[in-house]
Motif scaffolding. Structure first.
Motif, PDB file in Angstrom:
ATOM      1  N   LEU A 237       0.810  -1.220   0.000  1.00  0.00           N
ATOM      2  CA  LEU A 237       0.000   0.000   0.000  1.00  0.00           C
ATOM      3  C   LEU A 237       0.844   1.271   0.000  1.00  0.00           C
ATOM      4  N   THR A 238       2.136   1.132   0.203  1.00  0.00           N
ATOM      5  CA  THR A 238       3.019   2.295   0.251  1.00  0.00           C
ATOM      6  C   THR A 238       3.363   2.734  -1.171  1.00  0.00           C
ATOM      7  N   PRO A 239       3.247   4.031  -1.503  1.00  0.00           N
ATOM      8  CA  PRO A 239       3.467   4.469  -2.885  1.00  0.00           C
ATOM      9  C   PRO A 239       4.924   4.439  -3.337  1.00  0.00           C
ATOM     10  N   PHE A 240       5.838   4.127  -2.429  1.00  0.00           N
ATOM     11  CA  PHE A 240       7.254   4.046  -2.784  1.00  0.00           C
ATOM     12  C   PHE A 240       7.860   2.833  -2.085  1.00  0.00           C
ATOM     13  N   LYS A 241       8.979   2.352  -2.605  1.00  0.00           N
ATOM     14  CA  LYS A 241       9.651   1.220  -1.993  1.00  0.00           C
ATOM     15  C   LYS A 241      10.491   1.670  -0.808  1.00  0.00           C
ATOM     16  N   ALA A 242      10.474   0.868   0.256  1.00  0.00           N
ATOM     17  CA  ALA A 242      11.352   1.085   1.402  1.00  0.00           C
ATOM     18  C   ALA A 242      11.815  -0.274   1.899  1.00  0.00           C
ATOM     19  N   ARG A 243      13.098  -0.372   2.175  1.00  0.00           N
ATOM     20  CA  ARG A 243      13.711  -1.606   2.648  1.00  0.00           C
ATOM     21  C   ARG A 243      14.682  -1.249   3.767  1.00  0.00           C
ATOM     22  N   ASN A 244      14.239  -1.378   5.017  1.00  0.00           N
ATOM     23  CA  ASN A 244      15.054  -0.951   6.142  1.00  0.00           C
ATOM     24  C   ASN A 244      15.190  -2.053   7.183  1.00  0.00           C
ATOM     25  N   VAL A 245      16.371  -2.135   7.779  1.00  0.00           N
ATOM     26  CA  VAL A 245      16.642  -3.094   8.844  1.00  0.00           C
ATOM     27  C   VAL A 245      17.254  -2.349  10.024  1.00  0.00           C
ATOM     28  N   THR A 246      16.726  -2.561  11.216  1.00  0.00           N
ATOM     29  CA  THR A 246      17.347  -2.024  12.429  1.00  0.00           C
ATOM     30  C   THR A 246      17.526  -3.164  13.414  1.00  0.00           C
ATOM     31  N   ILE A 247      18.690  -3.193  14.046  1.00  0.00           N
ATOM     32  CA  ILE A 247      19.002  -4.255  14.996  1.00  0.00           C
ATOM     33  C   ILE A 247      19.578  -3.639  16.261  1.00  0.00           C
ATOM     34  N   ALA A 248      18.996  -4.006  17.394  1.00  0.00           N
ATOM     35  CA  ALA A 248      19.507  -3.562  18.690  1.00  0.00           C
ATOM     36  C   ALA A 248      20.238  -4.720  19.358  1.00  0.00           C
ATOM     37  N   THR A 249      21.455  -4.440  19.834  1.00  0.00           N
ATOM     38  CA  THR A 249      22.220  -5.414  20.597  1.00  0.00           C
ATOM     39  C   THR A 249      22.555  -4.797  21.954  1.00  0.00           C
ATOM     40  N   ARG A 250      23.245  -5.523  22.782  1.00  0.00           N
ATOM     41  CA  ARG A 250      23.634  -4.980  24.092  1.00  0.00           C
ATOM     42  C   ARG A 250      24.525  -3.749  23.943  1.00  0.00           C
ATOM     43  N   ASN A 251      25.317  -3.725  22.878  1.00  0.00           N
ATOM     44  CA  ASN A 251      26.326  -2.675  22.746  1.00  0.00           C
ATOM     45  C   ASN A 251      26.125  -1.736  21.568  1.00  0.00           C
ATOM     46  N   LYS A 252      25.221  -2.086  20.639  1.00  0.00           N
ATOM     47  CA  LYS A 252      25.104  -1.323  19.402  1.00  0.00           C
ATOM     48  C   LYS A 252      23.643  -1.164  18.990  1.00  0.00           C
ATOM     49  N   TYR A 253      23.418  -0.174  18.156  1.00  0.00           N
ATOM     50  CA  TYR A 253      22.143  -0.043  17.446  1.00  0.00           C
ATOM     51  C   TYR A 253      22.511   0.202  15.988  1.00  0.00           C
ATOM     52  N   ILE A 254      22.063  -0.678  15.113  1.00  0.00           N
ATOM     53  CA  ILE A 254      22.482  -0.649  13.711  1.00  0.00           C
ATOM     54  C   ILE A 254      21.278  -0.377  12.828  1.00  0.00           C
ATOM     55  N   MET A 255      21.439   0.564  11.902  1.00  0.00           N
ATOM     56  CA  MET A 255      20.387   0.933  10.960  1.00  0.00           C
ATOM     57  C   MET A 255      20.903   0.744   9.539  1.00  0.00           C
ATOM     58  N   GLY A 256      20.149  -0.021   8.734  1.00  0.00           N
ATOM     59  CA  GLY A 256      20.560  -0.275   7.364  1.00  0.00           C
ATOM     60  C   GLY A 256      19.449   0.019   6.382  1.00  0.00           C
ATOM     61  N   ASP A 257      19.772   0.713   5.294  1.00  0.00           N
ATOM     62  CA  ASP A 257      18.841   0.962   4.201  1.00  0.00           C
ATOM     63  C   ASP A 257      19.299   0.107   3.026  1.00  0.00           C
TER      64      ASP A 257
END
Length: 345
Positions: A237-257
């Motif tokens: 239903l979104t008019p544009f493509k989005a592909r995102n991953v976020t991962i929380a660990t004990r020591n890090k927060y990672i964001m990927g597009d």
């Protein structure tokens, strides 16, 4: 396609003649995904694209003309011309029949995701490949996305707490036999299992069919056997493509597009709320090329493929559990699709 005469297992050597020989390959189904497989094969060193197969004569002639290979109207004709390996990118309900036909003749197989319409059919393909000693790989191409690889490297050795994946976009007109769970979310189910190196133990899906016949919105929550909480948000239903991953660990927060191929890592969290941030290096390789190189490498080395049949079945099983949870849902994927037989992977 007739399978009369029954299967005949053939013991295969890993490269049919040696690592220095050309590997003869074919592509079965040359719609959107299959055409790309054929294109990449023509450019891989040590590989010769023998030909493509599709019941649509116009389409197969177009692809063969563009790539300078033969065009066949049947799988039998392609195999008769002599191939060592094939990609199966035909509609999912044909995967088992086509894969078993190839495996019985000693041909290595890469099956586009999902491996089959049902867990039982997927396991039958695995058993046949094991018995015939041929390579079987499942086409979960997202694993070969350089962004995903960078994320995997960043979480190595980390204590993962949660994973959130967004995979949304407009409705694809080519899709008519499956909904967003099989078309999109199965990619991310595989990634969750790969990131955590753990099976998914609990499934809590919310599905809706807003404008399509099948589910076009899916909010899926999981808990892995290792205790990681994961969430997938996917829709058409979104008019544009989005592909995102976020991962929380004990020591890090990672964001990927996954589209822009940017990965950001937050770390060094302090009691006052401050932290450090950096952008991680991401490669530029084409995911499909990397996937097919891995397939060829597995054939030549005789080693286990990068994405095994068992892994493909495990992700399919979770996707089907998500679909079964909806009241009145059918217990397996749809068996047939409308329209021409084209690649939908």
């Amino acid at each position: 396609m007739s399978l009369a005469g029954g299967p005949k297992s053939i013991m295969m050597q890993s490269a049919k003649g040696g690592a220095n020989d050309l590997l003869r390959v074919g592509v079965v189904g040359v719609g959107v995904m299959g055409s790309n497989h054929a294109r990449v094969f023509t450019d891989l060193p040590g590989v010769r694209l023998v030909g493509v197969v599709d019941p649509d004569r116009k389409q197969r002639d177009f692809v063969s003309g563009q790539l300078g290979c033969a065009a066949f109207g049947s799988l039998e004709a392609l195999l008769a011309d002599g191939v060592d390996a094939v990609t199966i990118a035909a509609p999912t309900h044909l995967h088992q029949e086509l894969a078993l036909f190839c495996i019985a003749r000693g041909v290595h197989v890469l099956v586009e995701k999902p491996i089959a319409p049902s867990v039982e059919e997927g396991r039958a393909i695995i058993a046949a490949a094991r018995h015939a000693h041929v390579a079987l790989m499942v086409g979960h191409v997202e694993r070969f996305n350089p962004t995903v690889e960078a994320i995997k490297d960043a979480i190595h050795g980390e204590d993962i707490l949660s994973i959130a994946i967004t995979r949304v976009g407009p409705f694809p007109p080519r899709m008519s036999n499956v909904g967003v769970v099989i078309d999109l979310a199965v990619h991310d189910i595989d990634l969750i299992r790969w990131f955590t190196e753990s099976d998914i133990a609990e499934v809590q899906p919310q599905l809706s069919s807003a404008v399509a016949e099948r589910e076009d919105i899916a909010l899926l929550q999981f808990r892995t056997a290792s205790g990681v909480l994961a969430h997938i948000n996917t829709n058409w239903l979104t008019p544009f493509k989005a592909r995102n991953v976020t991962i929380a660990t004990r020591n890090k927060y990672i964001m990927g597009d996954l589209l822009t191929r940017q990965v950001t890592e937050c770390f060094g969290f302090q009691p006052d709320g401050s932290y450090s941030m950096r952008h991680l290096s991401v490669g530029h390789a084409e995911p499909l090329r990397a996937e097919l190189q891995a397939f060829v490498g597995a054939i030549r080395s005789g080693k286990e493929p990068a994405v095994t049949g068992e892994e493909g079945v495990a992700s399919l099983e979770i996707a089907i559990r998500c679909l079964e949870s909806r009241a009145g849902a059918a217990p397996s994927m749809p068996r047939r699709r409308q329209g021409p037989r084209r690649v939908t992977a």
